[in-house]
Scaffold this motif. Structure first.
Motif, PDB file in Angstrom:
ATOM      1  N   ILE A 143     -47.453 -43.662  85.390  1.00 55.58           N
ATOM      2  CA  ILE A 143     -48.060 -42.779  84.395  1.00 55.58           C
ATOM      3  C   ILE A 143     -47.990 -41.362  84.934  1.00 55.58           C
ATOM      4  CG2 ILE A 143     -50.112 -42.292  83.035  1.00 55.58           C
ATOM      5  CD1 ILE A 143     -48.946 -45.132  82.647  1.00 55.58           C
ATOM      6  N   ASP A 144     -47.282 -40.483  84.246  1.00 54.90           N
ATOM      7  CA  ASP A 144     -47.152 -39.084  84.645  1.00 54.90           C
ATOM      8  C   ASP A 144     -48.099 -38.265  83.777  1.00 54.90           C
ATOM      9  OD1 ASP A 144     -46.337 -36.389  84.986  1.00 54.90           O
ATOM     10  OD2 ASP A 144     -44.318 -37.012  85.554  1.00 54.90           O
ATOM     11  N   ASN A 145     -49.185 -37.766  84.378  1.00 52.39           N
ATOM     12  CA  ASN A 145     -50.198 -37.024  83.632  1.00 52.39           C
ATOM     13  C   ASN A 145     -49.786 -35.599  83.293  1.00 52.39           C
ATOM     14  OD1 ASN A 145     -52.248 -39.011  83.443  1.00 52.39           O
ATOM     15  ND2 ASN A 145     -52.870 -38.626  85.559  1.00 52.39           N
ATOM     16  N   LEU A 204     -58.593 -40.795  86.998  1.00 61.24           N
ATOM     17  CA  LEU A 204     -57.134 -40.895  87.015  1.00 61.24           C
ATOM     18  C   LEU A 204     -56.453 -39.571  86.700  1.00 61.24           C
ATOM     19  CD1 LEU A 204     -56.768 -44.340  85.220  1.00 61.24           C
ATOM     20  CD2 LEU A 204     -56.590 -43.857  87.666  1.00 61.24           C
ATOM     21  N   THR A 205     -57.044 -38.763  85.838  1.00 64.57           N
ATOM     22  CA  THR A 205     -56.417 -37.498  85.480  1.00 64.57           C
ATOM     23  C   THR A 205     -56.588 -36.432  86.556  1.00 64.57           C
ATOM     24  OG1 THR A 205     -58.390 -36.966  84.165  1.00 64.57           O
ATOM     25  CG2 THR A 205     -56.480 -37.835  82.982  1.00 64.57           C
ATOM     26  N   ASN A 245     -52.690 -33.370  77.170  1.00 61.08           N
ATOM     27  CA  ASN A 245     -53.275 -33.155  78.497  1.00 61.08           C
ATOM     28  C   ASN A 245     -52.794 -31.860  79.150  1.00 61.08           C
ATOM     29  OD1 ASN A 245     -55.014 -33.977  80.600  1.00 61.08           O
ATOM     30  ND2 ASN A 245     -53.310 -34.855  81.745  1.00 61.08           N
ATOM     31  N   ARG A 246     -52.840 -30.778  78.372  1.00 61.69           N
ATOM     32  CA  ARG A 246     -52.496 -29.454  78.905  1.00 61.69           C
ATOM     33  C   ARG A 246     -53.726 -28.550  78.761  1.00 61.69           C
ATOM     34  NH1 ARG A 246     -47.448 -30.757  75.814  1.00 61.69           N
ATOM     35  NH2 ARG A 246     -48.240 -29.567  74.035  1.00 61.69           N
ATOM     36  N   CYS A 294     -50.160 -39.875  75.187  1.00 62.40           N
ATOM     37  CA  CYS A 294     -51.078 -38.803  74.829  1.00 62.40           C
ATOM     38  C   CYS A 294     -52.476 -39.226  75.259  1.00 62.40           C
ATOM     39  CB  CYS A 294     -51.022 -38.463  73.340  1.00 62.40           C
ATOM     40  SG  CYS A 294     -51.590 -39.760  72.214  1.00 62.40           S
ATOM     41  N   LEU A 295     -53.412 -38.274  75.234  1.00 57.93           N
ATOM     42  CA  LEU A 295     -54.734 -38.521  75.803  1.00 57.93           C
ATOM     43  C   LEU A 295     -55.828 -37.963  74.892  1.00 57.93           C
ATOM     44  CD1 LEU A 295     -55.848 -39.790  78.453  1.00 57.93           C
ATOM     45  CD2 LEU A 295     -55.939 -37.481  79.387  1.00 57.93           C
ATOM     46  N   PRO A 296     -56.044 -38.580  73.707  1.00 56.04           N
ATOM     47  CA  PRO A 296     -57.151 -38.118  72.858  1.00 56.04           C
ATOM     48  C   PRO A 296     -58.496 -38.261  73.565  1.00 56.04           C
ATOM     49  CG  PRO A 296     -55.671 -39.571  71.645  1.00 56.04           C
ATOM     50  CD  PRO A 296     -55.280 -39.674  73.085  1.00 56.04           C
ATOM     51  N   ASN A 297     -58.762 -39.423  74.106  1.00 54.72           N
ATOM     52  CA  ASN A 297     -59.898 -39.692  74.992  1.00 54.72           C
ATOM     53  C   ASN A 297     -59.447 -40.687  76.047  1.00 54.72           C
ATOM     54  OD1 ASN A 297     -62.280 -38.183  74.055  1.00 54.72           O
ATOM     55  ND2 ASN A 297     -61.943 -39.294  72.151  1.00 54.72           N
TER      56      ASN A 297
END
Length: 436
Positions: free
Chosen positions: A420-422, A274-275, A67-68, A305-308
């Motif tokens: 949750i820390d994005n 949320l993101t 998520n960068r 992690c955030l694949p989708n």
């Protein structure tokens, strides 16, 4: 995502030193297997031993999956500039798509559209070039969304949303948030496992919402497509957010089980919402969701992690696995990858059964083994899943059954607070006061 990396298995490593070959082999294995947490550890410890192509590829994918988006755009551009010929057409197309999603995350829909338009123009003489049809559909979505200033708020640093548990059936409950959608009273399912904000076909029709774009591809039990609508506003607690996109899905189609849950599933708040916040907390003791627009960069090792959808780094006896963190699922389950890796244990301790699981696209019927207990941990926090199903085979090879598993609402309810820390991509679990 695994189809991005078909070329890695045929890389020629013989000219590299043995240590570099070993690092390349590990990097290729982790990339091909979507093992992002292990790839992150390898890259942090040994990136200089990875050959240039795989090193740049790994950097691009790590920025993407953790998520960068700004860094991902830069690292993908570096990858394409240095290695486009070696990557091949399919991988180049995939990288263009990932960059477009990064621009979209940054609310630069016009840049996302321009990128895909350029891609289509450059490949117009090759009509069979990979992903061209998908590019056309995505281009239409980005163009439509570029007309809006998406996800606008009043700029506060902290928002508080009331949270309640709503029992759906005998299997458990979902997190629901009372809301006002386009000025009409409603309620939304708070779903960390949803890749999109979703509104049902029935509710969109009832409220007169017209599609601004078509052809968004989604996957649940099966694959399908949905239209895009934009809500003028959605209000929850002390938050009002304007111009919020939703995907319209017929959640009842081929899904008799979902029909009984439609009161809970007509409106779903997922990752695109949320993101937009630096971090958020699900506080079970205060029965509230707290949304924060700021956080402190800690440079901790990521446990998310955030694949989708959102995935958590789960360990079992030192073995790293990633589980979908899914508040939109009433119960936790273990997937086909878990069964493959722990088959001997599952066959020895599990009780065989046939169970159905409902999701978008219908019901899949799964051959499962019900385990009396499975012990796992996230970071330093151990936990156990009791009477948990392990899927051995499924009638539908969909997103709900493959992978290592998902931690559902039953898992989340065991904690006092989950944060949750994005930005740092870490999860903090706090025990209930009564458990301390």
């Amino acid at each position: 995502m695994r189809r991005l990396f078909f070329f890695i298995s045929v890389l020629l490593l013989n000219a590299a030193p043995i240590a570099a070959q070993n690092a390349d082999s590990l990097a290729g294995t982790y990339l091909n297997g979507s093992r992002w947490f292990e790839l992150a550890d390898l890259y942090a410890a040994d990136s200089q031993r990875i050959s240039p192509l795989l090193r740049d590829f790994s950097k691009a994918m790590l920025d993407q999956m953790f998520n960068r988006p700004r860094q991902a755009i830069s690292s993908i551009r570096t990858l394409l500039r240095r290695h486009q010929t070696q990557l091949g057409g399919g991988n180049v197309a995939s990288m263009m798509f990932l960059m477009a999603t990064d621009y979209s995350k940054l609310n630069r829909q016009d840049s996302a559209a321009w990128l895909l338009e350029t891609f289509l123009d450059q490949t117009k003489d090759s009509p069979q070039f990979p992903l061209r049809d998908q590019a056309r559909r995505s281009l239409d979505v980005y163009r439509a969304l570029s007309a809006y200033r998406l996800f606008e708020t009043d700029g506060r640093q902290r928002y508080e949303l009331p949270l309640r548990l709503e029992r759906t059936d005998s299997t458990g409950a979902l997190f629901m948030v009372p809301c006002s959608f386009n000025g009409k009273a409603s309620k939304a399912c708070f779903d960390t496992g949803a890749s999109y904000n979703v509104i049902s076909t029935q509710l969109a029709r009832k409220w007169g919402l017209r599609p601004v774009a078509h052809g968004v591809q989604v996957e649940g039990t099966a694959r399908g497509e949905g239209d895009v609508v934009v809500a003028d506003s959605i209000s929850m607690g002390n938050l009002t957010m304007r111009n919020v996109p939703f995907v319209v899905l017929d959640l009842q189609a081929n899904n008799s089980h979902a029909q009984s849950l439609m009161g809970s599933l007509e409106l779903i708040i997922g990752q695109p919402f949320l993101t937009r916040f630096a971090r958020y907390a699900i506080d079970l003791e205060q029965r509230a969701v707290f949304l924060y627009t700021d956080t402190v960069e800690t440079h901790e090792k990521p446990t998310l992690c955030l694949p989708n959808s959102l995935h958590a780094k789960v360990s079992k006896n030192g073995r790293v696995m990633d589980f979908v963190l899914d508040s939109g699922s009433t119960t936790s389950s273990l997937g086909t990858d878990y069964y493959h890796d722990y088959q001997r244990e599952v066959l020895a301790r599990g009780k065989w059964d046939i169970h159905g699981s409902a999701g978008y696209g219908g019901v899949s019927y799964n051959s499962v083994f019900v385990m009396p207990e499975v012990s796992l941990s996230i970071g330093s926090m151990p936990f156990s899943l009791k009477k948990v199903e392990v899927v051995a085979m499924s009638s539908h090879e969909g997103a709900l059954t493959r992978g290592y598993g998902r931690l559902g609402n039953d898992f989340m309810q065991r904690w006092g607070r989950l944060e949750i820390d994005n930005v740092n991509m870490v999860i903090t679990l706090t025990q209930k006061k009564t458990d301390k």
